[in-house]
Design an enzyme around this catalytic site. Structure first.
Site, PDB file in Angstrom:
ATOM      1  N   ASP A  14       0.868  -1.198   0.000  1.00 49.39           N
ATOM      2  CA  ASP A  14       0.000   0.000   0.000  1.00 49.39           C
ATOM      3  C   ASP A  14       0.893   1.232   0.000  1.00 49.39           C
ATOM      4  O   ASP A  14       2.078   1.159   0.336  1.00 49.39           O
ATOM      5  CB  ASP A  14      -0.905   0.012   1.243  1.00 49.39           C
ATOM      6  CG  ASP A  14      -1.847   1.227   1.241  1.00 49.39           C
ATOM      7  OD1 ASP A  14      -2.497   1.480   0.212  1.00 49.39           O
ATOM      8  OD2 ASP A  14      -1.905   1.942   2.256  1.00 49.39           O
ATOM      9  N   SER A  15       0.290   2.367  -0.356  1.00 53.17           N
ATOM     10  CA  SER A  15       1.045   3.620  -0.310  1.00 53.17           C
ATOM     11  C   SER A  15       1.462   3.945   1.129  1.00 53.17           C
ATOM     12  O   SER A  15       2.437   4.654   1.331  1.00 53.17           O
ATOM     13  CB  SER A  15       0.186   4.756  -0.856  1.00 53.17           C
ATOM     14  OG  SER A  15      -0.981   4.891  -0.066  1.00 53.17           O
ATOM     15  N   TYR A  46      -0.878   8.575  -2.515  1.00 54.50           N
ATOM     16  CA  TYR A  46      -0.843   8.395  -3.965  1.00 54.50           C
ATOM     17  C   TYR A  46      -2.090   9.022  -4.618  1.00 54.50           C
ATOM     18  O   TYR A  46      -2.115   9.233  -5.822  1.00 54.50           O
ATOM     19  CB  TYR A  46      -0.884   6.897  -4.318  1.00 54.50           C
ATOM     20  CG  TYR A  46       0.426   6.142  -4.218  1.00 54.50           C
ATOM     21  CD1 TYR A  46       1.548   6.657  -3.575  1.00 54.50           C
ATOM     22  CD2 TYR A  46       0.524   4.871  -4.794  1.00 54.50           C
ATOM     23  CE1 TYR A  46       2.720   5.919  -3.506  1.00 54.50           C
ATOM     24  CE2 TYR A  46       1.693   4.139  -4.727  1.00 54.50           C
ATOM     25  CZ  TYR A  46       2.798   4.660  -4.079  1.00 54.50           C
ATOM     26  OH  TYR A  46       3.952   3.915  -4.017  1.00 54.50           O
ATOM     27  N   GLY A  47      -3.122   9.225  -3.788  1.00 52.86           N
ATOM     28  CA  GLY A  47      -4.461   9.536  -4.310  1.00 52.86           C
ATOM     29  C   GLY A  47      -4.554  10.699  -5.263  1.00 52.86           C
ATOM     30  O   GLY A  47      -5.407  10.717  -6.144  1.00 52.86           O
ATOM     31  N   CYS A  77      -4.272  -1.457  -2.170  1.00 49.50           N
ATOM     32  CA  CYS A  77      -4.420  -0.018  -2.374  1.00 49.50           C
ATOM     33  C   CYS A  77      -5.320   0.161  -3.599  1.00 49.50           C
ATOM     34  O   CYS A  77      -5.004  -0.357  -4.677  1.00 49.50           O
ATOM     35  CB  CYS A  77      -3.041   0.590  -2.624  1.00 49.50           C
ATOM     36  SG  CYS A  77      -3.077   2.328  -3.084  1.00 49.50           S
ATOM     37  N   ASN A  78      -6.432   0.848  -3.411  1.00 49.05           N
ATOM     38  CA  ASN A  78      -7.363   1.040  -4.529  1.00 49.05           C
ATOM     39  C   ASN A  78      -6.773   1.919  -5.613  1.00 49.05           C
ATOM     40  O   ASN A  78      -6.994   1.696  -6.803  1.00 49.05           O
ATOM     41  CB  ASN A  78      -8.658   1.682  -4.025  1.00 49.05           C
ATOM     42  CG  ASN A  78      -9.488   0.714  -3.230  1.00 49.05           C
ATOM     43  OD1 ASN A  78     -10.377   0.070  -3.763  1.00 49.05           O
ATOM     44  ND2 ASN A  78      -9.179   0.568  -1.954  1.00 49.05           N
ATOM     45  N   THR A  79      -6.031   2.934  -5.190  1.00 48.14           N
ATOM     46  CA  THR A  79      -5.468   3.870  -6.160  1.00 48.14           C
ATOM     47  C   THR A  79      -4.496   3.128  -7.086  1.00 48.14           C
ATOM     48  O   THR A  79      -4.532   3.293  -8.304  1.00 48.14           O
ATOM     49  CB  THR A  79      -4.757   5.026  -5.416  1.00 48.14           C
ATOM     50  OG1 THR A  79      -5.646   5.505  -4.398  1.00 48.14           O
ATOM     51  CG2 THR A  79      -4.406   6.148  -6.353  1.00 48.14           C
ATOM     52  N   GLU A 162      -2.676   9.551   7.505  1.00 44.86           N
ATOM     53  CA  GLU A 162      -1.215   9.380   7.460  1.00 44.86           C
ATOM     54  C   GLU A 162      -0.526  10.347   8.437  1.00 44.86           C
ATOM     55  O   GLU A 162       0.541  10.048   8.960  1.00 44.86           O
ATOM     56  CB  GLU A 162      -0.680   9.610   6.044  1.00 44.86           C
ATOM     57  CG  GLU A 162      -0.993   8.481   5.066  1.00 44.86           C
ATOM     58  CD  GLU A 162      -0.146   7.222   5.269  1.00 44.86           C
ATOM     59  OE1 GLU A 162       1.073   7.325   5.493  1.00 44.86           O
ATOM     60  OE2 GLU A 162      -0.724   6.110   5.215  1.00 44.86           O
ATOM     61  N   CYS A 196     -11.106   2.725  -0.366  1.00 43.31           N
ATOM     62  CA  CYS A 196      -9.722   3.074  -0.051  1.00 43.31           C
ATOM     63  C   CYS A 196      -9.391   2.299   1.208  1.00 43.31           C
ATOM     64  O   CYS A 196     -10.172   2.313   2.169  1.00 43.31           O
ATOM     65  CB  CYS A 196      -9.585   4.577   0.196  1.00 43.31           C
ATOM     66  SG  CYS A 196      -7.975   5.031   0.878  1.00 43.31           S
ATOM     67  N   THR A 197      -8.262   1.612   1.197  1.00 48.09           N
ATOM     68  CA  THR A 197      -7.971   0.718   2.323  1.00 48.09           C
ATOM     69  C   THR A 197      -7.623   1.473   3.602  1.00 48.09           C
ATOM     70  O   THR A 197      -7.542   0.870   4.669  1.00 48.09           O
ATOM     71  CB  THR A 197      -6.847  -0.262   1.942  1.00 48.09           C
ATOM     72  OG1 THR A 197      -5.716   0.497   1.466  1.00 48.09           O
ATOM     73  CG2 THR A 197      -7.311  -1.212   0.864  1.00 48.09           C
ATOM     74  N   HIS A 198      -7.434   2.779   3.503  1.00 44.91           N
ATOM     75  CA  HIS A 198      -7.241   3.577   4.716  1.00 44.91           C
ATOM     76  C   HIS A 198      -8.568   3.799   5.466  1.00 44.91           C
ATOM     77  O   HIS A 198      -8.564   4.044   6.668  1.00 44.91           O
ATOM     78  CB  HIS A 198      -6.698   4.972   4.382  1.00 44.91           C
ATOM     79  CG  HIS A 198      -5.222   5.035   4.113  1.00 44.91           C
ATOM     80  ND1 HIS A 198      -4.642   4.471   3.002  1.00 44.91           N
ATOM     81  CD2 HIS A 198      -4.210   5.626   4.813  1.00 44.91           C
ATOM     82  CE1 HIS A 198      -3.332   4.719   3.023  1.00 44.91           C
ATOM     83  NE2 HIS A 198      -3.048   5.408   4.113  1.00 44.91           N
TER      84      HIS A 198
HETATM   85  N1  DGL Z   1      -4.946   3.016   0.718  1.00 46.04           N
HETATM   86  C1  DGL Z   1      -4.871   3.680  -0.558  1.00 46.04           C
HETATM   87  C2  DGL Z   1      -6.087   3.320  -1.387  1.00 46.04           C
HETATM   88  O1  DGL Z   1      -6.718   2.316  -1.112  1.00 46.04           O
HETATM   89  C3  DGL Z   1      -4.623   5.130  -0.318  1.00 46.04           C
HETATM   90  C4  DGL Z   1      -4.142   5.838  -1.489  1.00 46.04           C
HETATM   91  C5  DGL Z   1      -3.377   7.092  -1.191  1.00 46.04           C
HETATM   92  O2  DGL Z   1      -2.201   6.970  -0.847  1.00 46.04           O
HETATM   93  O3  DGL Z   1      -3.924   8.185  -1.384  1.00 46.04           O
HETATM   94  O4  DGL Z   1      -6.424   3.985  -2.347  1.00 46.04           O
END
Ligand code: DGL
Length: 277
Positions: A14-15, A46-47, A77-79, A162, A196-198
């Site tokens: 993940d990011s 990363y978003g 990570c979805n992004t 974050e 988003c996994t966050h």
């Molecule tokens: N957990 C990432 C996701 O699922 C976060 C992406 C990010 O870093 O903005 O998209």
């Protein structure tokens, strides 16, 4: 080649911290495997980054995990799943590692979402990158053409998580704002994907601003079940995954900061390693 004693963890990427919400559920379901988590915290979020940048960073992280012995990498990570997965699967893997696999988190979620809605109106909350990619619209349409999808980008949420700013007034403001924007688009939405996994980290806060009957879907358990099925269907790959129950963590930023955040997830002390990509 005898692969019996070879260290070959399942890579989880993940990011930043978000993928830990997925790793936790995967470990609960499949504790026998070894896992290597990589958080690219130094470059998160990363978003809001371009397709090219997310692809370039994600590929570097996948290569790192392959070099550590992983045969299978999950983009938790979805992004990255939205912006990099397809190119990595179609363009890079055949050249760099034809026997290795990279999987994402969007498809397993979209395969199920139709089962959670009675109104056929579902919402997706995600980063600006995931929402603008249209990946959820395209994938849900494939499995559930009758389902109407409403999307809302939540660009402030990952930075708040974050930066450990969840207890601030600002955090509540932005949670209320984005949830409100989504429900305003279609008040009959009765299921929402936390895309988003966050976001499972702020699930309770999100719930505060939603009617009680609205179902919130986190990806951890869904991805864990999907991985279980995948491993059963791909026995050679499954054999290549080492099974000592070891979980290791890497970050591209400060290990002590990562350890503090990650320890909360796992209820145990975590010692990560800083890596250069
Ligand atoms: N957990 C990432 C996701 O699922 C976060 C992406 C990010 O870093 O903005 O998209």
């Amino acid at each position: 080649m005898n692969t019996k004693n070879k260290y070959s963890p399942i890579g989880i990427f993940d990011s930043g911290y978000g993928g830990l919400t997925v790793l936790k559920e995967i470990v609960k379901k499949l504790p026998q495997y070894d896992y290597l988590y990589l958080g690219d915290n130094a470059r998160a979020p990363y978003g809001s980054r371009s397709f090219e940048t997310v692809y370039e960073y994600t590929l570097q992280c996948v290569n790192y995990l392959f070099n550590q012995g992983c045969h299978l990498v999950i983009l938790a990570c979805n992004t990255a799943s939205a912006k990099a997965l397809r190119t990595i699967q179609q363009k890079n893997l055949p050249l760099i590692a034809p026997n290795k696999r990279v999987l994402g988190v969007i498809r397993p979620t979209t395969e199920l979402i139709g089962n959670f809605t009675k109104t056929n109106c579902v919402g997706v909350l995600g980063t600006a990158g995931t929402i603008s990619s249209g990946s959820y619209l395209v994938e849900i349409e494939k499995f559930f053409p009758n389902v109407n999808v409403y999307q809302q980008a939540c660009p402030m949420w990952v930075p708040l998580i974050e930066n450990n700013e969840l207890d601030s007034v600002g955090a509540d403001y932005f949670i209320k704002k984005y949830v409100g924007n989504l429900m305003q688009q279609q008040p009959t939405i009765d299921a929402i994907i936390l895309g988003c996994t966050h976001y499972p980290i702020i699930e309770q806060k999100i719930k505060q601003y939603l009617p009680e009957h609205v179902k919130l879907l986190s990806q951890g358990t869904i991805v864990a079940s999907s991985l279980n099925d995948y491993l059963q269907r791909h026995s050679q790959l499954e054999k290549n995954c080492s099974k000592k129950g070891l979980i290791q963590f890497c970050t591209t930023d400060l290990p002590q900061v990562f350890d503090k955040a990650a320890s909360i997830f796992f209820d145990t002390e975590i010692k990560s390693k800083r890596v250069e990509l």
